[in-house]
Design an enzyme around this catalytic site. Structure first.
Site, PDB file in Angstrom:
ATOM      1  N   HIS A   1       0.848  -1.198   0.000  1.00 44.40           N
ATOM      2  CA  HIS A   1       0.000   0.000   0.000  1.00 44.40           C
ATOM      3  C   HIS A   1       0.880   1.243   0.000  1.00 44.40           C
ATOM      4  O   HIS A   1       1.745   1.406   0.868  1.00 44.40           O
ATOM      5  CB  HIS A   1      -0.936  -0.011   1.212  1.00 44.40           C
ATOM      6  CG  HIS A   1      -2.024  -1.033   1.075  1.00 44.40           C
ATOM      7  ND1 HIS A   1      -2.467  -1.802   2.116  1.00 44.40           N
ATOM      8  CD2 HIS A   1      -2.750  -1.393  -0.015  1.00 44.40           C
ATOM      9  CE1 HIS A   1      -3.440  -2.608   1.679  1.00 44.40           C
ATOM     10  NE2 HIS A   1      -3.623  -2.381   0.385  1.00 44.40           N
ATOM     11  N   ALA A   2       0.633   2.116  -0.967  1.00 52.82           N
ATOM     12  CA  ALA A   2       1.541   3.220  -1.251  1.00 52.82           C
ATOM     13  C   ALA A   2       1.762   4.167  -0.066  1.00 52.82           C
ATOM     14  O   ALA A   2       2.881   4.573   0.215  1.00 52.82           O
ATOM     15  CB  ALA A   2       1.009   4.000  -2.451  1.00 52.82           C
ATOM     16  N   ARG A   3       0.683   4.495   0.637  1.00 47.99           N
ATOM     17  CA  ARG A   3       0.783   5.564   1.644  1.00 47.99           C
ATOM     18  C   ARG A   3       1.362   5.099   2.976  1.00 47.99           C
ATOM     19  O   ARG A   3       1.584   5.920   3.876  1.00 47.99           O
ATOM     20  CB  ARG A   3      -0.617   6.137   1.894  1.00 47.99           C
ATOM     21  CG  ARG A   3      -1.600   5.123   2.462  1.00 47.99           C
ATOM     22  CD  ARG A   3      -3.009   5.675   2.410  1.00 47.99           C
ATOM     23  NE  ARG A   3      -4.003   4.671   2.801  1.00 47.99           N
ATOM     24  CZ  ARG A   3      -5.315   4.887   2.760  1.00 47.99           C
ATOM     25  NH1 ARG A   3      -5.781   6.040   2.331  1.00 47.99           N
ATOM     26  NH2 ARG A   3      -6.150   3.950   3.129  1.00 47.99           N
ATOM     27  N   GLU A   4       1.603   3.809   3.119  1.00 48.53           N
ATOM     28  CA  GLU A   4       2.047   3.263   4.407  1.00 48.53           C
ATOM     29  C   GLU A   4       3.573   3.336   4.494  1.00 48.53           C
ATOM     30  O   GLU A   4       4.270   2.328   4.530  1.00 48.53           O
ATOM     31  CB  GLU A   4       1.485   1.843   4.563  1.00 48.53           C
ATOM     32  CG  GLU A   4      -0.051   1.859   4.558  1.00 48.53           C
ATOM     33  CD  GLU A   4      -0.721   0.506   4.349  1.00 48.53           C
ATOM     34  OE1 GLU A   4      -0.019  -0.522   4.402  1.00 48.53           O
ATOM     35  OE2 GLU A   4      -1.953   0.484   4.136  1.00 48.53           O
TER      36      GLU A   4
ATOM     37  N   ASN B   1      -3.745  -5.555  -2.418  1.00 50.56           N
ATOM     38  CA  ASN B   1      -4.088  -6.502  -1.347  1.00 50.56           C
ATOM     39  C   ASN B   1      -5.553  -6.945  -1.400  1.00 50.56           C
ATOM     40  O   ASN B   1      -6.092  -7.452  -0.416  1.00 50.56           O
ATOM     41  CB  ASN B   1      -3.766  -5.915   0.029  1.00 50.56           C
ATOM     42  CG  ASN B   1      -3.360  -6.991   1.035  1.00 50.56           C
ATOM     43  OD1 ASN B   1      -2.817  -8.033   0.645  1.00 50.56           O
ATOM     44  ND2 ASN B   1      -3.631  -6.747   2.318  1.00 50.56           N
ATOM     45  N   ARG B   2      -6.183  -6.772  -2.571  1.00 51.49           N
ATOM     46  CA  ARG B   2      -7.478  -7.385  -2.867  1.00 51.49           C
ATOM     47  C   ARG B   2      -7.414  -8.129  -4.200  1.00 51.49           C
ATOM     48  O   ARG B   2      -8.418  -8.598  -4.693  1.00 51.49           O
ATOM     49  CB  ARG B   2      -8.588  -6.319  -2.957  1.00 51.49           C
ATOM     50  CG  ARG B   2      -8.834  -5.526  -1.690  1.00 51.49           C
ATOM     51  CD  ARG B   2      -9.424  -6.375  -0.572  1.00 51.49           C
ATOM     52  NE  ARG B   2      -9.668  -5.559   0.630  1.00 51.49           N
ATOM     53  CZ  ARG B   2      -8.710  -5.234   1.502  1.00 51.49           C
ATOM     54  NH1 ARG B   2      -7.471  -5.662   1.350  1.00 51.49           N
ATOM     55  NH2 ARG B   2      -9.008  -4.494   2.558  1.00 51.49           N
TER      56      ARG B   2
ATOM     57  N   ARG C   1      -3.336   4.853  -2.074  1.00 49.51           N
ATOM     58  CA  ARG C   1      -3.180   3.498  -1.514  1.00 49.51           C
ATOM     59  C   ARG C   1      -2.854   2.447  -2.584  1.00 49.51           C
ATOM     60  O   ARG C   1      -2.052   1.536  -2.356  1.00 49.51           O
ATOM     61  CB  ARG C   1      -4.496   3.130  -0.825  1.00 49.51           C
ATOM     62  CG  ARG C   1      -4.686   1.656  -0.475  1.00 49.51           C
ATOM     63  CD  ARG C   1      -6.050   1.491   0.215  1.00 49.51           C
ATOM     64  NE  ARG C   1      -6.461   0.115   0.363  1.00 49.51           N
ATOM     65  CZ  ARG C   1      -6.264  -0.625   1.458  1.00 49.51           C
ATOM     66  NH1 ARG C   1      -5.620  -0.114   2.478  1.00 49.51           N
ATOM     67  NH2 ARG C   1      -6.701  -1.860   1.532  1.00 49.51           N
TER      68      ARG C   1
ATOM     69  N   GLU D   1       0.647  -4.899  10.975  1.00 50.62           N
ATOM     70  CA  GLU D   1       0.284  -3.483  10.917  1.00 50.62           C
ATOM     71  C   GLU D   1       1.182  -2.738  11.905  1.00 50.62           C
ATOM     72  O   GLU D   1       1.127  -2.981  13.114  1.00 50.62           O
ATOM     73  CB  GLU D   1      -1.188  -3.271  11.288  1.00 50.62           C
ATOM     74  CG  GLU D   1      -2.181  -4.001  10.377  1.00 50.62           C
ATOM     75  CD  GLU D   1      -2.372  -3.346   9.013  1.00 50.62           C
ATOM     76  OE1 GLU D   1      -1.837  -2.239   8.773  1.00 50.62           O
ATOM     77  OE2 GLU D   1      -3.063  -3.953   8.173  1.00 50.62           O
TER      78      GLU D   1
ATOM     79  N   TYR E   1     -11.388  -6.448  10.418  1.00 53.33           N
ATOM     80  CA  TYR E   1     -12.487  -6.597   9.460  1.00 53.33           C
ATOM     81  C   TYR E   1     -12.055  -7.670   8.475  1.00 53.33           C
ATOM     82  O   TYR E   1     -10.913  -8.119   8.498  1.00 53.33           O
ATOM     83  CB  TYR E   1     -12.724  -5.269   8.728  1.00 53.33           C
ATOM     84  CG  TYR E   1     -11.442  -4.691   8.153  1.00 53.33           C
ATOM     85  CD1 TYR E   1     -10.994  -5.042   6.890  1.00 53.33           C
ATOM     86  CD2 TYR E   1     -10.643  -3.810   8.910  1.00 53.33           C
ATOM     87  CE1 TYR E   1      -9.801  -4.544   6.380  1.00 53.33           C
ATOM     88  CE2 TYR E   1      -9.452  -3.317   8.413  1.00 53.33           C
ATOM     89  CZ  TYR E   1      -9.042  -3.682   7.146  1.00 53.33           C
ATOM     90  OH  TYR E   1      -7.856  -3.206   6.647  1.00 53.33           O
TER      91      TYR E   1
ATOM     92  N   HIS F   1       2.529  -3.626   6.755  1.00 53.60           N
ATOM     93  CA  HIS F   1       1.562  -2.566   6.451  1.00 53.60           C
ATOM     94  C   HIS F   1       1.555  -1.577   7.616  1.00 53.60           C
ATOM     95  O   HIS F   1       2.233  -1.765   8.621  1.00 53.60           O
ATOM     96  CB  HIS F   1       0.158  -3.161   6.329  1.00 53.60           C
ATOM     97  CG  HIS F   1      -0.077  -3.973   5.097  1.00 53.60           C
ATOM     98  ND1 HIS F   1      -0.841  -3.519   4.055  1.00 53.60           N
ATOM     99  CD2 HIS F   1       0.348  -5.209   4.743  1.00 53.60           C
ATOM    100  CE1 HIS F   1      -0.889  -4.438   3.109  1.00 53.60           C
ATOM    101  NE2 HIS F   1      -0.181  -5.487   3.490  1.00 53.60           N
ATOM    102  N   SER F   2       0.734  -0.544   7.479  1.00 56.52           N
ATOM    103  CA  SER F   2       0.385   0.276   8.625  1.00 56.52           C
ATOM    104  C   SER F   2      -1.046   0.788   8.401  1.00 56.52           C
ATOM    105  O   SER F   2      -1.498   0.810   7.260  1.00 56.52           O
ATOM    106  CB  SER F   2       1.352   1.462   8.777  1.00 56.52           C
ATOM    107  OG  SER F   2       1.112   2.459   7.796  1.00 56.52           O
ATOM    108  N   TYR F   3      -1.791   1.159   9.437  1.00 57.81           N
ATOM    109  CA  TYR F   3      -1.291   1.236  10.791  1.00 57.81           C
ATOM    110  C   TYR F   3      -2.232   0.454  11.709  1.00 57.81           C
ATOM    111  O   TYR F   3      -3.226  -0.123  11.223  1.00 57.81           O
ATOM    112  CB  TYR F   3      -1.212   2.710  11.256  1.00 57.81           C
ATOM    113  CG  TYR F   3      -2.517   3.477  11.089  1.00 57.81           C
ATOM    114  CD1 TYR F   3      -3.443   3.522  12.132  1.00 57.81           C
ATOM    115  CD2 TYR F   3      -2.822   4.105   9.887  1.00 57.81           C
ATOM    116  CE1 TYR F   3      -4.645   4.207  11.968  1.00 57.81           C
ATOM    117  CE2 TYR F   3      -4.026   4.782   9.727  1.00 57.81           C
ATOM    118  CZ  TYR F   3      -4.932   4.821  10.766  1.00 57.81           C
ATOM    119  OH  TYR F   3      -6.120   5.481  10.603  1.00 57.81           O
TER     120      TYR F   3
END
Ligand code: 0X9
Ligand code: ZN
Length: 267
Positions: A24-27, A96-97, A78, A225, A202, A150-152
């Site tokens: 994920h780009a923003r993590e 990640n989907r 993301r 995370e 989730y 990943h985060s967060y």
């Protein structure tokens, strides 16, 4: 991908641990921790056990186009950056989907190219997820563990991620996740929670972690995370890079100890 092994010891059938960051780009904390980990494995005498016991395949940024885009254009991007459909104004698939296990269920991913959790037009429609899959399925390679940063939220998650269900051997994964989170807590009192992703948080379908477990047969598949628990979220201060790395270094050392013990029990 960086491959790290003990001098003269590379054999395709040596047990290997596959690590990735930056799906994920923003993590941003994820590639930062993974780069520190590569440096540690290569240069720190304290890492000799890790390299004695396992070969390491490490991918610091699985989603480089998205990562660059978070630096140039949109800090909170993301997904990856491929145009999903001709004539669509929306770009990017949530990598990640996009993995080919439990990709179908739509409650836990989206078929809308504009969604943050767009699953892509088909499973493995994206070059990035294909590349990781191909590493996982490489002929003759035996992976003991897959670790995806990943985060967060501060979690140590294991399968299943797609459902509120446990795997038959979840207790082994739980033991080692708890060993890791205890070591993290022992370092400077940061709490990370261990549990099955779909039950603890989730549900998410088409993830790399579930694919590693179900299709690539990698027993110890973890999605970690990193910091924090929401105060800064993705916009973590640079001052948190080293502390986050250091607590997770201790986490991984404890995790690997646990994996070795479990393996010895089987032998
Ligand atoms: O949703 C994701 O892909 C991951 N979380 S993130 O905030 N980094 O995007 C977690 C996936 C696995 N976790 C769960 N099933 N809850
Ligand atoms: Zn993520």
């Amino acid at each position: 991908m960086v491959k790290i092994w003990k001098n003269g010891m590379q054999l395709s059938n040596r047990p290997t641990i596959l690590v990735d960051g930056g799906i994920h780009a923003r993590e941003w904390i994820s590639p930062a921790v993974v780069l520190n980990f590569i440096n540690f494995l290569k240069t720190n005498p304290a890492a000799v056990n890790l390299v004695d016991e396992f070969q390491w395949f490490v991918i610091p940024v699985l989603n480089p186009d998205g990562y660059v885009y978070t630096h140039t254009t949109d800090r909170l991007w993301r997904k990856n950056r491929k145009q999903s459909q001709v004539n669509s104004n929306c770009f990017g698939t949530d990598l990640n989907r996009n993995f080919g296990y439990q990709w179908d269920p739509l409650q836990t991913a989206s078929n809308d190219p504009c969604s943050l959790v767009y699953r892509g037009p088909t499973p493995f429609s994206e070059k990035e997820s294909i590349a990781l899959r191909d590493v996982m399925l490489q002929q003759g390679q035996t992976y003991t563990s897959y670790i995806s940063f990943h985060s967060y939220g501060q979690y140590y998650l294991y399968p299943w991620l797609h459902a509120d269900q446990l795997t038959a051997d979840w207790i082994d994964l739980d033991d080692c996740a708890k060993a890791a989170t205890a070591a993290i807590f022992g370092y400077k009192r940061k709490r990370y929670q261990a549990g099955a992703g779909g039950s603890l948080l989730y549900q998410a379908s088409g993830t790399s972690g579930d694919y590693a477990k179900a299709e690539a047969n990698i027993k110890y598949a973890y999605t970690i995370e990193l910091r924090d628990t929401g105060r800064k979220g993705f916009l973590l201060s640079h001052r948190q890079i080293i502390p986050t790395w250091e607590e997770n270094r201790d986490g991984i050392i404890a995790l690997v100890d646990c994996l070795v013990q479990k393996n010895d029990l089987i032998k």
